[in-house]
Design a protein around this motif. Sequence first.
Motif, PDB file in Angstrom:
ATOM      1  N   MET A   1      11.104  -3.545  32.584  1.00  0.00           N
ATOM      2  CA  MET A   1      11.593  -4.787  31.996  1.00  0.00           C
ATOM      3  C   MET A   1      10.520  -5.871  32.013  1.00  0.00           C
ATOM      4  SD  MET A   1      14.480  -4.141  30.716  1.00  0.00           S
ATOM      5  CE  MET A   1      15.228  -5.728  30.386  1.00  0.00           C
ATOM      6  N   GLU A   2       9.670  -5.879  33.022  1.00  0.00           N
ATOM      7  CA  GLU A   2       8.554  -6.827  33.059  1.00  0.00           C
ATOM      8  C   GLU A   2       7.576  -6.530  31.931  1.00  0.00           C
ATOM      9  OE1 GLU A   2       6.946  -6.574  36.993  1.00  0.00           O
ATOM     10  OE2 GLU A   2       8.681  -7.555  37.906  1.00  0.00           O
ATOM     11  N   ILE A   3       7.300  -5.254  31.717  1.00  0.00           N
ATOM     12  CA  ILE A   3       6.401  -4.862  30.628  1.00  0.00           C
ATOM     13  C   ILE A   3       7.034  -5.191  29.282  1.00  0.00           C
ATOM     14  CG2 ILE A   3       5.338  -2.871  29.466  1.00  0.00           C
ATOM     15  CD1 ILE A   3       4.985  -1.666  32.330  1.00  0.00           C
ATOM     16  N   LEU A   4       8.320  -4.954  29.146  1.00  0.00           N
ATOM     17  CA  LEU A   4       9.004  -5.273  27.895  1.00  0.00           C
ATOM     18  C   LEU A   4       8.957  -6.772  27.627  1.00  0.00           C
ATOM     19  CD1 LEU A   4      10.633  -4.511  25.433  1.00  0.00           C
ATOM     20  CD2 LEU A   4      12.699  -4.520  26.869  1.00  0.00           C
ATOM     21  N   GLU A   5       9.202  -7.592  28.643  1.00  0.00           N
ATOM     22  CA  GLU A   5       9.152  -9.037  28.452  1.00  0.00           C
ATOM     23  C   GLU A   5       7.762  -9.475  27.989  1.00  0.00           C
ATOM     24  OE1 GLU A   5       9.802 -13.259  30.828  1.00  0.00           O
ATOM     25  OE2 GLU A   5      10.116 -11.371  31.898  1.00  0.00           O
ATOM     26  N   LYS A   6       6.736  -8.967  28.632  1.00  0.00           N
ATOM     27  CA  LYS A   6       5.367  -9.320  28.244  1.00  0.00           C
ATOM     28  C   LYS A   6       5.078  -8.873  26.812  1.00  0.00           C
ATOM     29  CE  LYS A   6       0.861 -10.107  29.590  1.00  0.00           C
ATOM     30  NZ  LYS A   6       0.423 -11.032  28.596  1.00  0.00           N
ATOM     31  N   THR A   7       5.554  -7.689  26.446  1.00  0.00           N
ATOM     32  CA  THR A   7       5.374  -7.186  25.086  1.00  0.00           C
ATOM     33  C   THR A   7       6.060  -8.104  24.080  1.00  0.00           C
ATOM     34  OG1 THR A   7       5.265  -4.908  25.912  1.00  0.00           O
ATOM     35  CG2 THR A   7       5.731  -5.200  23.567  1.00  0.00           C
ATOM     36  N   LEU A   8       7.292  -8.495  24.363  1.00  0.00           N
ATOM     37  CA  LEU A   8       8.033  -9.377  23.461  1.00  0.00           C
ATOM     38  C   LEU A   8       7.321 -10.711  23.297  1.00  0.00           C
ATOM     39  CD1 LEU A   8      11.673  -8.706  24.748  1.00  0.00           C
ATOM     40  CD2 LEU A   8      10.676  -7.906  22.592  1.00  0.00           C
ATOM     41  N   VAL A   9       6.893 -11.297  24.403  1.00  0.00           N
ATOM     42  CA  VAL A   9       6.221 -12.597  24.355  1.00  0.00           C
ATOM     43  C   VAL A   9       4.907 -12.493  23.582  1.00  0.00           C
ATOM     44  CG1 VAL A   9       5.057 -14.348  25.771  1.00  0.00           C
ATOM     45  CG2 VAL A   9       7.317 -13.502  26.430  1.00  0.00           C
ATOM     46  N   ASP A  10       4.166 -11.427  23.810  1.00  0.00           N
ATOM     47  CA  ASP A  10       2.855 -11.272  23.168  1.00  0.00           C
ATOM     48  C   ASP A  10       2.950 -10.949  21.679  1.00  0.00           C
ATOM     49  OD1 ASP A  10       1.672 -11.744  25.604  1.00  0.00           O
ATOM     50  OD2 ASP A  10       1.097  -9.659  25.969  1.00  0.00           O
TER      51      ASP A  10
ATOM     52  N   MET B   1      10.532  -4.271  14.923  1.00  0.00           N
ATOM     53  CA  MET B   1      10.968  -3.427  16.034  1.00  0.00           C
ATOM     54  C   MET B   1      10.025  -2.244  16.241  1.00  0.00           C
ATOM     55  SD  MET B   1      13.299  -5.080  17.400  1.00  0.00           S
ATOM     56  CE  MET B   1      13.496  -3.877  18.691  1.00  0.00           C
ATOM     57  N   LYS B   2       9.522  -1.668  15.177  1.00  0.00           N
ATOM     58  CA  LYS B   2       8.553  -0.573  15.319  1.00  0.00           C
ATOM     59  C   LYS B   2       7.284  -1.074  16.002  1.00  0.00           C
ATOM     60  CE  LYS B   2      10.175   2.252  11.496  1.00  0.00           C
ATOM     61  NZ  LYS B   2       9.875   2.819  10.179  1.00  0.00           N
ATOM     62  N   ARG B   3       6.842  -2.281  15.638  1.00  0.00           N
ATOM     63  CA  ARG B   3       5.661  -2.868  16.271  1.00  0.00           C
ATOM     64  C   ARG B   3       5.907  -3.115  17.758  1.00  0.00           C
ATOM     65  NH1 ARG B   3       5.124  -7.573  13.551  1.00  0.00           N
ATOM     66  NH2 ARG B   3       5.896  -8.861  15.256  1.00  0.00           N
ATOM     67  N   LEU B   4       7.102  -3.615  18.102  1.00  0.00           N
ATOM     68  CA  LEU B   4       7.441  -3.861  19.499  1.00  0.00           C
ATOM     69  C   LEU B   4       7.514  -2.559  20.292  1.00  0.00           C
ATOM     70  CD1 LEU B   4      10.165  -6.622  19.063  1.00  0.00           C
ATOM     71  CD2 LEU B   4       7.838  -6.925  19.940  1.00  0.00           C
ATOM     72  N   LEU B   5       8.144  -1.546  19.711  1.00  0.00           N
ATOM     73  CA  LEU B   5       8.228  -0.249  20.392  1.00  0.00           C
ATOM     74  C   LEU B   5       6.838   0.316  20.656  1.00  0.00           C
ATOM     75  CD1 LEU B   5      11.177   1.471  18.487  1.00  0.00           C
ATOM     76  CD2 LEU B   5      11.195   0.676  20.848  1.00  0.00           C
ATOM     77  N   ASN B   6       5.984   0.295  19.644  1.00  0.00           N
ATOM     78  CA  ASN B   6       4.623   0.809  19.820  1.00  0.00           C
ATOM     79  C   ASN B   6       3.868   0.017  20.884  1.00  0.00           C
ATOM     80  OD1 ASN B   6       4.891   2.856  17.911  1.00  0.00           O
ATOM     81  ND2 ASN B   6       4.185   1.558  16.232  1.00  0.00           N
TER      82      ASN B   6
ATOM     83  N   GLN C   1      12.409   5.321  27.666  1.00  0.00           N
ATOM     84  CA  GLN C   1      12.709   5.261  26.241  1.00  0.00           C
ATOM     85  C   GLN C   1      13.565   4.035  25.965  1.00  0.00           C
ATOM     86  OE1 GLN C   1      14.645   8.703  24.635  1.00  0.00           O
ATOM     87  NE2 GLN C   1      14.506   7.968  22.552  1.00  0.00           N
ATOM     88  N   LEU C   2      13.143   3.255  24.981  1.00  0.00           N
ATOM     89  CA  LEU C   2      13.907   2.081  24.574  1.00  0.00           C
ATOM     90  C   LEU C   2      14.905   2.462  23.493  1.00  0.00           C
ATOM     91  CD1 LEU C   2      11.154  -0.675  24.244  1.00  0.00           C
ATOM     92  CD2 LEU C   2      12.623  -0.173  26.191  1.00  0.00           C
ATOM     93  N   GLN C   3      16.041   1.795  23.510  1.00  0.00           N
ATOM     94  CA  GLN C   3      17.029   1.910  22.439  1.00  0.00           C
ATOM     95  C   GLN C   3      17.273   0.504  21.914  1.00  0.00           C
ATOM     96  OE1 GLN C   3      20.462   3.703  24.236  1.00  0.00           O
ATOM     97  NE2 GLN C   3      19.648   5.758  24.015  1.00  0.00           N
ATOM     98  N   TYR C   4      17.500   0.401  20.617  1.00  0.00           N
ATOM     99  CA  TYR C   4      17.787  -0.911  20.045  1.00  0.00           C
ATOM    100  C   TYR C   4      18.752  -0.769  18.890  1.00  0.00           C
ATOM    101  CZ  TYR C   4      14.664   0.099  16.114  1.00  0.00           C
ATOM    102  OH  TYR C   4      14.079   0.653  15.006  1.00  0.00           O
ATOM    103  N   SER C   5      19.358  -1.873  18.554  1.00  0.00           N
ATOM    104  CA  SER C   5      20.192  -1.932  17.358  1.00  0.00           C
ATOM    105  C   SER C   5      19.873  -3.238  16.644  1.00  0.00           C
ATOM    106  CB  SER C   5      21.678  -1.849  17.707  1.00  0.00           C
ATOM    107  OG  SER C   5      22.069  -2.938  18.499  1.00  0.00           O
ATOM    108  N   LEU C   6      20.054  -3.231  15.349  1.00  0.00           N
ATOM    109  CA  LEU C   6      19.796  -4.411  14.522  1.00  0.00           C
ATOM    110  C   LEU C   6      21.081  -4.814  13.829  1.00  0.00           C
ATOM    111  CD1 LEU C   6      16.490  -3.339  12.733  1.00  0.00           C
ATOM    112  CD2 LEU C   6      16.714  -4.991  14.566  1.00  0.00           C
ATOM    113  N   ASP C   7      21.265  -6.107  13.686  1.00  0.00           N
ATOM    114  CA  ASP C   7      22.412  -6.613  12.945  1.00  0.00           C
ATOM    115  C   ASP C   7      22.016  -7.947  12.334  1.00  0.00           C
ATOM    116  OD1 ASP C   7      24.911  -6.683  11.871  1.00  0.00           O
ATOM    117  OD2 ASP C   7      25.959  -6.957  13.767  1.00  0.00           O
ATOM    118  N   GLU C   8      22.463  -8.171  11.113  1.00  0.00           N
ATOM    119  CA  GLU C   8      22.177  -9.427  10.448  1.00  0.00           C
ATOM    120  C   GLU C   8      23.247 -10.454  10.782  1.00  0.00           C
ATOM    121  OE1 GLU C   8      20.216  -9.034   6.309  1.00  0.00           O
ATOM    122  OE2 GLU C   8      21.686  -7.404   6.448  1.00  0.00           O
TER     123      GLU C   8
ATOM    124  N   PHE D   1       5.172  -1.613  23.422  1.00  0.00           N
ATOM    125  CA  PHE D   1       5.732  -1.280  24.735  1.00  0.00           C
ATOM    126  C   PHE D   1       5.222   0.074  25.208  1.00  0.00           C
ATOM    127  CE2 PHE D   1       8.976   0.907  27.254  1.00  0.00           C
ATOM    128  CZ  PHE D   1       9.095   0.031  28.322  1.00  0.00           C
ATOM    129  N   TYR D   2       5.294   1.089  24.338  1.00  0.00           N
ATOM    130  CA  TYR D   2       4.879   2.431  24.747  1.00  0.00           C
ATOM    131  C   TYR D   2       3.386   2.509  25.032  1.00  0.00           C
ATOM    132  CZ  TYR D   2       9.568   3.957  23.484  1.00  0.00           C
ATOM    133  OH  TYR D   2      10.930   4.105  23.419  1.00  0.00           O
TER     134      TYR D   2
END
Length: 79
Positions: free
Chosen positions: A9-18, A50-55, A66-73, A57-58
């Motif tokens: 989760m720390e790595i995910l947060e840093k990825t999101l912020v960056d 989301m693909k950019r964020l997943l890449n 493994q991350l899971q996500y969903s999108l909604d407008e 993170f990995y």
Amino acid sequence: YEILLRESMEILEKTLVDLLRRGDVIARYSSSQYIVMLPMCSYEAAVIVMKRLLNGFYDRQKKKVQLQYSLDEMEIWNG
């Protein structure tokens, strides 16, 4: 498990912020979830984000997580 979750989760947060734009909103939703809001972003563009964020993170996370996500407008409703 808890240490792996916390580190991931720390790595995910840093990825999101960056990797997100200024004006995009992130918030910790639970111990294992983030919510991300992408203002003025089409569904198709959100898929690309989301693909950019997943890449990102990995690339940073070397353990088998493994991350899971969903999108909604969101729609504007003018009552």
